[in-house]
Design a protein around this motif. Structure first.
Motif, PDB file in Angstrom:
ATOM      1  N   LYS A 125       0.030  42.919 -22.755  1.00  0.00           N
ATOM      2  CA  LYS A 125       0.888  43.331 -21.654  1.00  0.00           C
ATOM      3  C   LYS A 125       2.014  44.194 -22.192  1.00  0.00           C
ATOM      4  CE  LYS A 125       3.705  41.673 -17.791  1.00  0.00           C
ATOM      5  NZ  LYS A 125       4.242  40.510 -17.052  1.00  0.00           N
ATOM      6  N   ALA A 126       2.279  45.315 -21.502  1.00  0.00           N
ATOM      7  CA  ALA A 126       3.365  46.215 -21.860  1.00  0.00           C
ATOM      8  C   ALA A 126       4.276  46.379 -20.650  1.00  0.00           C
ATOM      9  CB  ALA A 126       2.831  47.572 -22.316  1.00  0.00           C
TER      10      ALA A 126
ATOM     11  N   PHE B  32       4.645  47.932 -15.338  1.00  0.00           N
ATOM     12  CA  PHE B  32       3.985  46.866 -16.103  1.00  0.00           C
ATOM     13  C   PHE B  32       2.511  47.211 -16.237  1.00  0.00           C
ATOM     14  CE2 PHE B  32       7.455  45.195 -13.568  1.00  0.00           C
ATOM     15  CZ  PHE B  32       8.235  44.555 -14.517  1.00  0.00           C
ATOM     16  N   TRP B  33       1.992  47.056 -17.443  1.00  0.00           N
ATOM     17  CA  TRP B  33       0.584  47.343 -17.745  1.00  0.00           C
ATOM     18  C   TRP B  33      -0.018  46.110 -18.402  1.00  0.00           C
ATOM     19  CZ3 TRP B  33      -2.618  47.485 -21.998  1.00  0.00           C
ATOM     20  CH2 TRP B  33      -3.805  48.202 -21.878  1.00  0.00           C
ATOM     21  N   LEU B  34      -1.151  45.667 -17.895  1.00  0.00           N
ATOM     22  CA  LEU B  34      -1.746  44.422 -18.376  1.00  0.00           C
ATOM     23  C   LEU B  34      -3.240  44.612 -18.574  1.00  0.00           C
ATOM     24  CD1 LEU B  34      -1.574  41.355 -18.958  1.00  0.00           C
ATOM     25  CD2 LEU B  34      -1.924  40.992 -16.500  1.00  0.00           C
ATOM     26  N   LYS B  35      -3.724  44.225 -19.754  1.00  0.00           N
ATOM     27  CA  LYS B  35      -5.152  44.234 -20.055  1.00  0.00           C
ATOM     28  C   LYS B  35      -5.610  42.792 -20.181  1.00  0.00           C
ATOM     29  CE  LYS B  35      -9.080  46.245 -21.284  1.00  0.00           C
ATOM     30  NZ  LYS B  35      -9.863  47.113 -20.383  1.00  0.00           N
ATOM     31  N   ASP B  36      -6.140  42.230 -19.078  1.00  0.00           N
ATOM     32  CA  ASP B  36      -6.607  40.848 -19.090  1.00  0.00           C
ATOM     33  C   ASP B  36      -7.845  40.696 -19.953  1.00  0.00           C
ATOM     34  OD1 ASP B  36      -5.644  40.339 -15.724  1.00  0.00           O
ATOM     35  OD2 ASP B  36      -4.876  39.277 -17.451  1.00  0.00           O
ATOM     36  N   LYS B  37      -7.915  39.574 -20.662  1.00  0.00           N
ATOM     37  CA  LYS B  37      -9.157  39.279 -21.369  1.00  0.00           C
ATOM     38  C   LYS B  37     -10.263  38.997 -20.367  1.00  0.00           C
ATOM     39  CE  LYS B  37     -11.098  36.368 -25.008  1.00  0.00           C
ATOM     40  NZ  LYS B  37     -10.832  35.293 -25.983  1.00  0.00           N
TER      41      LYS B  37
ATOM     42  N   ARG C 153      -4.721  46.425 -15.381  1.00  0.00           N
ATOM     43  CA  ARG C 153      -3.971  46.129 -14.160  1.00  0.00           C
ATOM     44  C   ARG C 153      -2.530  46.574 -14.371  1.00  0.00           C
ATOM     45  NH1 ARG C 153      -4.642  39.997 -13.023  1.00  0.00           N
ATOM     46  NH2 ARG C 153      -4.238  40.623 -10.868  1.00  0.00           N
ATOM     47  N   TRP C 154      -1.871  46.958 -13.283  1.00  0.00           N
ATOM     48  CA  TRP C 154      -0.518  47.472 -13.411  1.00  0.00           C
ATOM     49  C   TRP C 154       0.288  47.200 -12.142  1.00  0.00           C
ATOM     50  CZ3 TRP C 154       0.571  50.936  -9.614  1.00  0.00           C
ATOM     51  CH2 TRP C 154      -0.509  51.615  -9.027  1.00  0.00           C
ATOM     52  N   GLY C 155       1.617  47.241 -12.305  1.00  0.00           N
ATOM     53  CA  GLY C 155       2.537  47.108 -11.195  1.00  0.00           C
ATOM     54  C   GLY C 155       3.725  48.033 -11.399  1.00  0.00           C
ATOM     55  N   LEU C 156       4.289  48.541 -10.301  1.00  0.00           N
ATOM     56  CA  LEU C 156       5.389  49.490 -10.359  1.00  0.00           C
ATOM     57  C   LEU C 156       6.419  49.147  -9.299  1.00  0.00           C
ATOM     58  CD1 LEU C 156       6.687  52.239 -11.292  1.00  0.00           C
ATOM     59  CD2 LEU C 156       5.313  53.315  -9.492  1.00  0.00           C
ATOM     60  N   THR C 157       7.691  49.138  -9.686  1.00  0.00           N
ATOM     61  CA  THR C 157       8.796  48.970  -8.731  1.00  0.00           C
ATOM     62  C   THR C 157       9.831  50.057  -8.996  1.00  0.00           C
ATOM     63  OG1 THR C 157      10.072  47.468 -10.156  1.00  0.00           O
ATOM     64  CG2 THR C 157       8.439  46.472  -8.678  1.00  0.00           C
ATOM     65  N   VAL C 158      10.321  50.656  -7.925  1.00  0.00           N
ATOM     66  CA  VAL C 158      11.354  51.689  -8.016  1.00  0.00           C
ATOM     67  C   VAL C 158      12.417  51.388  -6.975  1.00  0.00           C
ATOM     68  CG1 VAL C 158      11.906  54.136  -7.844  1.00  0.00           C
ATOM     69  CG2 VAL C 158       9.709  53.423  -8.819  1.00  0.00           C
ATOM     70  N   VAL C 159      13.673  51.290  -7.406  1.00  0.00           N
ATOM     71  CA  VAL C 159      14.813  51.124  -6.509  1.00  0.00           C
ATOM     72  C   VAL C 159      15.764  52.278  -6.775  1.00  0.00           C
ATOM     73  CG1 VAL C 159      16.735  49.653  -5.815  1.00  0.00           C
ATOM     74  CG2 VAL C 159      14.565  48.617  -6.502  1.00  0.00           C
ATOM     75  N   GLN C 160      16.038  53.062  -5.729  1.00  0.00           N
ATOM     76  CA  GLN C 160      16.828  54.272  -5.925  1.00  0.00           C
ATOM     77  C   GLN C 160      17.711  54.532  -4.715  1.00  0.00           C
ATOM     78  OE1 GLN C 160      16.118  57.512  -4.315  1.00  0.00           O
ATOM     79  NE2 GLN C 160      17.272  58.888  -5.636  1.00  0.00           N
TER      80      GLN C 160
ATOM     81  N   ASP D 144       5.774  40.067 -11.377  1.00  0.00           N
ATOM     82  CA  ASP D 144       6.433  41.323 -11.755  1.00  0.00           C
ATOM     83  C   ASP D 144       6.945  42.116 -10.553  1.00  0.00           C
ATOM     84  OD1 ASP D 144       5.921  40.830 -14.437  1.00  0.00           O
ATOM     85  OD2 ASP D 144       4.029  41.942 -14.418  1.00  0.00           O
ATOM     86  N   VAL D 145       6.209  42.147  -9.461  1.00  0.00           N
ATOM     87  CA  VAL D 145       6.624  42.888  -8.278  1.00  0.00           C
ATOM     88  C   VAL D 145       6.976  41.896  -7.177  1.00  0.00           C
ATOM     89  CG1 VAL D 145       5.238  44.902  -8.858  1.00  0.00           C
ATOM     90  CG2 VAL D 145       4.261  43.110  -7.439  1.00  0.00           C
ATOM     91  N   PRO D 146       7.896  42.237  -6.274  1.00  0.00           N
ATOM     92  CA  PRO D 146       8.270  41.312  -5.193  1.00  0.00           C
ATOM     93  C   PRO D 146       7.176  41.246  -4.131  1.00  0.00           C
ATOM     94  CG  PRO D 146       9.404  43.395  -4.911  1.00  0.00           C
ATOM     95  CD  PRO D 146       8.679  43.486  -6.224  1.00  0.00           C
TER      96      PRO D 146
END
Length: 313
Positions: free
Chosen positions: A4-5, A23-28, A54-61, A89-91
Motif C-alpha cells: 500500500k502506498a 491511496f494505492w493498494l495491491k491486494d494479495k 485498487r485506489w482511492g482519492l480525496t480532494v478538498v479545495q 481511506d475515503v469518507p
C-alpha cells in the motif's frame, strides 16, 4: 495483505488552499462473495479474484475567485464499490453512495446566488456480472447536474413589521440510463415478451425543475416573553420532462400550493457561578417551541391526471 502506498499534496495561496490524498493498494487476494449460494454453484463460483490495483482519492479545495465568488470542491473517487468498506481511506463508508460536490457561491445584500454540481457513485449495482457489481458505475443513479439557487434576502416593506423575499432554484436531474425505472411489483417475471413501461406507475427519473417561492412573515413579541412569527409561502414547481412521455402535452407540469405557518416560542435561561477558573459561569437555556402548518386545499394547484402526480401519490 499486500503493498500500500499513500500520497498527500497541499497548497496554500492568499485566496485559497487545497489538500489531496491518493491511496494505492495491491491486494494479495481480494474476494467478493455473493450470498446466498445458488443451486449448482460452488464456492469458487462465488469468488472474484482481483489482480488489478485498487485506489482511492480525496480532494478538498476552496478558493476565492474574482467578483466575490467563492469556490469549494469536495471530490471523492474509488476504484471499486467495496473500497470504502474493506479498506477505508475515503469518507462515506456508512452511506449508500459516495458523494462529490463542486460549488460556487456569491453572497450579496440584494441577491444571493450559488451553483452546485453533485455527483453520487452508488455502492449498489444490480448487474448480474460479479465483476461489474464491483467496478462499474450504476447507470440508474440520479445526478443533480447542476443546481442553481438565487435568493432575494428578506427585506422590510416600507418600514412595516412585514418582511419578505423570493427564492428560485433550477435543478437538472439526469442519469445515463433511460428516463424511467420499471416497477416490477405485481408483474410476471417472465412472460416471454418485453414489459411495456406504464407512465404514472413506473417512476420518471429525468427532468428539469424550477422552483419559485415568494414568502412573507411578521414578527411579534407578546408581553415581551413570547416570540410569535406567522408566515406564508407560495410554492411553485415547474417541470420539463424532456420528451419522456409519449404525449407531448405531458412533458411539462406546474404544481403550486400555499403554506401557512405559525411559530410560537419562548426562552428560559439561568446563569450559574462556578468555582472553575476556565469556566466561571455556565448558562442553562431552555427554548420551548410550537409550530403549526396548514396548506389550504382550495389553493392546491396540480393536474391529478398527470403521470408524475400519480407516481407521487
Amino acid at each position: 495483505r499486500g503493498i500500500k502506498a499513500a500520497w498527500e499534496g497541499r497548497y496554500v495561496l492568499a485566496k485559497g488552499s487545497a489538500t489531496a490524498n491518493f491511496f494505492w493498494l495491491k491486494d494479495k487476494q481480494f474476494s467478493y462473495l455473493r450470498d446466498p449460494l445458488k443451486e449448482g454453484e460452488t464456492e469458487a463460483d462465488r469468488t472474484v479474484l482481483l489482480t488489478t490495483p485498487r485506489w482511492g482519492l480525496t480532494v478538498v479545495q476552496e478558493h476565492v475567485l474574482d467578483f466575490g465568488i467563492s469556490e469549494r470542491a469536495n471530490i471523492n473517487a474509488i476504484s471499486d464499490n467495496r473500497y470504502p468498506f474493506t479498506v477505508g481511506d475515503v469518507p462515506g463508508g456508512g452511506e449508500p453512495a459516495l458523494a462529490s460536490r463542486l460549488m460556487f457561491s456569491r453572497p450579496d445584500p440584494w441577491l444571493n446566488s450559488s451553483a452546485a454540481f453533485n455527483y453520487y457513485r452508488s455502492y449498489f449495482n444490480t448487474n448480474p456480472d460479479k465483476k461489474a457489481q464491483l467496478f462499474e458505475l450504476d447507470h440508474g443513479t440520479v445526478q443533480q447536474l447542476p443546481m442553481v439557487h438565487l435568493a432575494l434576502p428578506e427585506k422590510s416593506f416600507f418600514e412595516l413589521p412585514v418582511s419578505g423575499g423570493v427564492e428560485t432554484t433550477f435543478s437538472n436531474f439526469t442519469r445515463s440510463a433511460g428516463p424511467f425505472d420499471l416497477d416490477a411489483r405485481d408483474r410476471p417475471e417472465d412472460v416471454g415478451a418485453p414489459v411495456l413501461l406504464t407512465p404514472g406507475r413506473d417512476p420518471v427519473r429525468k427532468a428539469l425543475r424550477a422552483t419559485v417561492v415568494p414568502s412573507a412573515r411578521v414578527a411579534f413579541r407578546p408581553l415581551d416573553v413570547f416570540s410569535y412569527v406567522p408566515s406564508i409561502r407560495f410554492n411553485n414547481y415547474f417541470y420539463n420532462f424532456e420528451g419522456a412521455f409519449p404525449n407531448s402535452s405531458r412533458n411539462s407540469l406546474h404544481r403550486s400550493y400555499i403554506l401557512i405557518q405559525n411559530d410560537l416560542s419562548t426562552q428560559f435561561e439561568q446563569v450559574y457561578e462556578t468555582p472553575w477558573e476556565n469556566s466561571p459561569r455556565l448558562k442553562h437555556l431552555v427554548r420551548p417551541y410550537v409550530q403549526w402548518r396548514f396548506i389550504p386545499p382550495r389553493f392546491i394547484n396540480e393536474d391529478t391526471t398527470h403521470p408524475f402526480i400519480q407516481q407521487v401519490k
